[in-house]
Each structure stands twice: as C-alpha cells, then as structure tokens.
Design an enzyme around this catalytic site. Structure first.
Site, PDB file in Angstrom:
ATOM      1  N   CYS A 103       0.842  -1.206   0.000  1.00 31.50           N
ATOM      2  CA  CYS A 103       0.000   0.000   0.000  1.00 31.50           C
ATOM      3  C   CYS A 103       0.876   1.255   0.000  1.00 31.50           C
ATOM      4  CB  CYS A 103      -0.907  -0.023   1.226  1.00 31.50           C
ATOM      5  SG  CYS A 103      -1.751   1.528   1.521  1.00 31.50           S
ATOM      6  N   CYS A 147       0.717   3.231   3.261  1.00 34.36           N
ATOM      7  CA  CYS A 147       1.456   2.544   4.333  1.00 34.36           C
ATOM      8  C   CYS A 147       2.958   2.768   4.135  1.00 34.36           C
ATOM      9  CB  CYS A 147       1.140   1.052   4.352  1.00 34.36           C
ATOM     10  SG  CYS A 147      -0.466   0.653   5.082  1.00 34.36           S
ATOM     11  N   ASP A 181      -0.596  16.452  -0.719  1.00 33.68           N
ATOM     12  CA  ASP A 181      -0.934  15.634  -1.888  1.00 33.68           C
ATOM     13  C   ASP A 181       0.069  15.908  -3.006  1.00 33.68           C
ATOM     14  OD1 ASP A 181      -3.833  14.164  -2.873  1.00 33.68           O
ATOM     15  OD2 ASP A 181      -2.394  14.768  -4.423  1.00 33.68           O
ATOM     16  N   GLY A 192     -14.499   8.059  -6.898  1.00 30.04           N
ATOM     17  CA  GLY A 192     -13.210   8.654  -7.263  1.00 30.04           C
ATOM     18  C   GLY A 192     -12.041   8.185  -6.431  1.00 30.04           C
ATOM     19  N   HIS A 203      -6.339   3.120   0.838  1.00 35.07           N
ATOM     20  CA  HIS A 203      -6.003   3.284   2.253  1.00 35.07           C
ATOM     21  C   HIS A 203      -6.802   4.516   2.669  1.00 35.07           C
ATOM     22  CE1 HIS A 203      -2.837   3.393   5.682  1.00 35.07           C
ATOM     23  NE2 HIS A 203      -3.690   4.384   5.913  1.00 35.07           N
ATOM     24  N   HIS A 247      -8.396   7.805   3.586  1.00 35.97           N
ATOM     25  CA  HIS A 247      -7.777   9.127   3.717  1.00 35.97           C
ATOM     26  C   HIS A 247      -8.826  10.202   3.560  1.00 35.97           C
ATOM     27  CE1 HIS A 247      -7.583   7.878  -0.509  1.00 35.97           C
ATOM     28  NE2 HIS A 247      -7.739   9.154  -0.821  1.00 35.97           N
TER      29      HIS A 247
HETATM   30  P1  5GP Z   1      -8.283   9.437  -3.897  1.00 33.93           P
HETATM   31  O1  5GP Z   1      -8.354   9.647  -5.383  1.00 33.93           O
HETATM   32  O2  5GP Z   1      -8.066   7.979  -3.566  1.00 33.93           O
HETATM   33  O3  5GP Z   1      -9.430  10.028  -3.128  1.00 33.93           O
HETATM   34  O4  5GP Z   1      -7.028  10.255  -3.403  1.00 33.93           O
HETATM   35  C1  5GP Z   1      -5.723   9.771  -3.529  1.00 33.93           C
HETATM   36  C2  5GP Z   1      -4.814  10.959  -3.514  1.00 33.93           C
HETATM   37  O5  5GP Z   1      -3.509  10.512  -3.246  1.00 33.93           O
HETATM   38  C3  5GP Z   1      -4.765  11.726  -4.841  1.00 33.93           C
HETATM   39  O6  5GP Z   1      -5.167  13.070  -4.633  1.00 33.93           O
HETATM   40  C4  5GP Z   1      -3.316  11.597  -5.273  1.00 33.93           C
HETATM   41  O7  5GP Z   1      -2.815  12.771  -5.887  1.00 33.93           O
HETATM   42  C5  5GP Z   1      -2.602  11.288  -3.970  1.00 33.93           C
HETATM   43  N1  5GP Z   1      -1.381  10.502  -4.111  1.00 33.93           N
HETATM   44  C6  5GP Z   1      -1.252   9.350  -4.815  1.00 33.93           C
HETATM   45  N2  5GP Z   1      -0.008   8.869  -4.710  1.00 33.93           N
HETATM   46  C7  5GP Z   1       0.668   9.749  -3.904  1.00 33.93           C
HETATM   47  C8  5GP Z   1       2.018   9.792  -3.416  1.00 33.93           C
HETATM   48  O8  5GP Z   1       2.853   8.928  -3.697  1.00 33.93           O
HETATM   49  N3  5GP Z   1       2.341  10.833  -2.610  1.00 33.93           N
HETATM   50  C9  5GP Z   1       1.446  11.806  -2.283  1.00 33.93           C
HETATM   51  N4  5GP Z   1       1.881  12.788  -1.499  1.00 33.93           N
HETATM   52  N5  5GP Z   1       0.172  11.793  -2.721  1.00 33.93           N
HETATM   53  C10 5GP Z   1      -0.215  10.772  -3.516  1.00 33.93           C
HETATM   54 ZN    ZN Z   2      -2.215   1.199   3.730  1.00 36.74          ZN
END
Ligand code: 5GP
Ligand code: ZN
Length: 115
Positions: free
Chosen positions: A6, A9, A32, A95, A100, A102
């Site tokens: 993950c 993680c 982000d 989306g 994990h 968040h």
């Molecule tokens: P989701 O789309 O699942 O609601 O949000 C995931 C968020 O994680 C996205 O806004 C994406 O830009 C961010 N994200 C994905 N991979 C990474 C990473 O390796 N580092 C950081 N800081 N943010 C990440």
């Molecule tokens: Zn995780």
C-alpha cells in the site's frame, strides 16, 4: 491491497518520501503529490483501512480524531479562517484511487458546491 504494497502505508513507514504536515500516534498528514487546490493535505490513519467501508464501531474515536486533526492543521497552517473542504472518496465510483482510508483537506480556493 495488502499493507506491504500500500502506497500510503509506505509513506507512513517512510519508505516513500512525503511532505509531512502533522503526525501523532494515530494519524499521518502530508501534502498531496497532485494538488487539486492551492492547499491540499491528506490525513490518513496509521492503521491500514481500505476505505470508509472498513469502518466499524471500534473506529469511532479514530474518525473523530481525524476531524479534530483537520481543524488543528487548518489553524497551524493558517487557513482555518479562510475555510476548507474535507473530502473522503469511498470506492472507485466516488473517485477513490488509493485504497487506504484518507481524508482530503482542501483550501486556498473558492469551491463550487458539490452537495
Ligand atoms: P483518492 O483519489 O483515492 O481520493 O485520493 C488519492 C490521492 O492521493 C490523490 O489526490 C493523489 O494525488 C494522492 N497521491 C497518490 N499517490 C501519492 C504519493 O505517492 N504521494 C502523495 N503525497 N500523494 C499521492
Ligand atoms: Zn495502507
């Protein structure tokens, strides 16, 4: 997705670099990588939970703690008065791309209403 693979993680364990904003016993918060607003912070529980669908009664204190952390971060980072949006995407159709749990904390822009 297992904890070993993950991405969040790995960020919590320090195996992937991140811009830390806040950390305590229960949560880790960082910027982000692909911000959707001038300020875009992610608050994640240190416990691996795939999504809001994994939440049970035993997580009530954790979820409440995350919201209080969002308020503390907003004050520390200076955008509490400006205002901010807290978002959780649960499932692909909402989306969610990282499985994990968040919470996005977004600020620095005037957002259109979603609901
Ligand atoms: P989701 O789309 O699942 O609601 O949000 C995931 C968020 O994680 C996205 O806004 C994406 O830009 C961010 N994200 C994905 N991979 C990474 C990473 O390796 N580092 C950081 N800081 N943010 C990440
Ligand atoms: Zn995780």
């Amino acid at each position: 997705m297992m904890e070993e693979n993950c991405i969040f993680c790995k960020i919590i364990r320090g195996e992937i670099p991140s811009q830390k904003v806040y950390e305590d016993e229960w949560v880790y918060a960082f910027r982000d990588i692909n911000p959707a607003a001038p300020t875009h912070i992610l608050i994640v529980p240190k416990e691996h939970l795939a999504s809001a669908n994994a939440l049970e009664e035993k997580h009530e204190a954790l979820v409440g703690h995350i919201l209080v952390c969002a308020r503390k971060i907003a004050e520390e980072q200076g955008f509490a008065e400006y205002g901010y949006r807290i978002v959780n995407n649960c499932g692909e159709n909402a989306g969610q791309t990282v499985f994990h749990l968040h919470f996005h904390v977004l600020s620095g822009a005037k957002f259109d209403r979603m609901v």
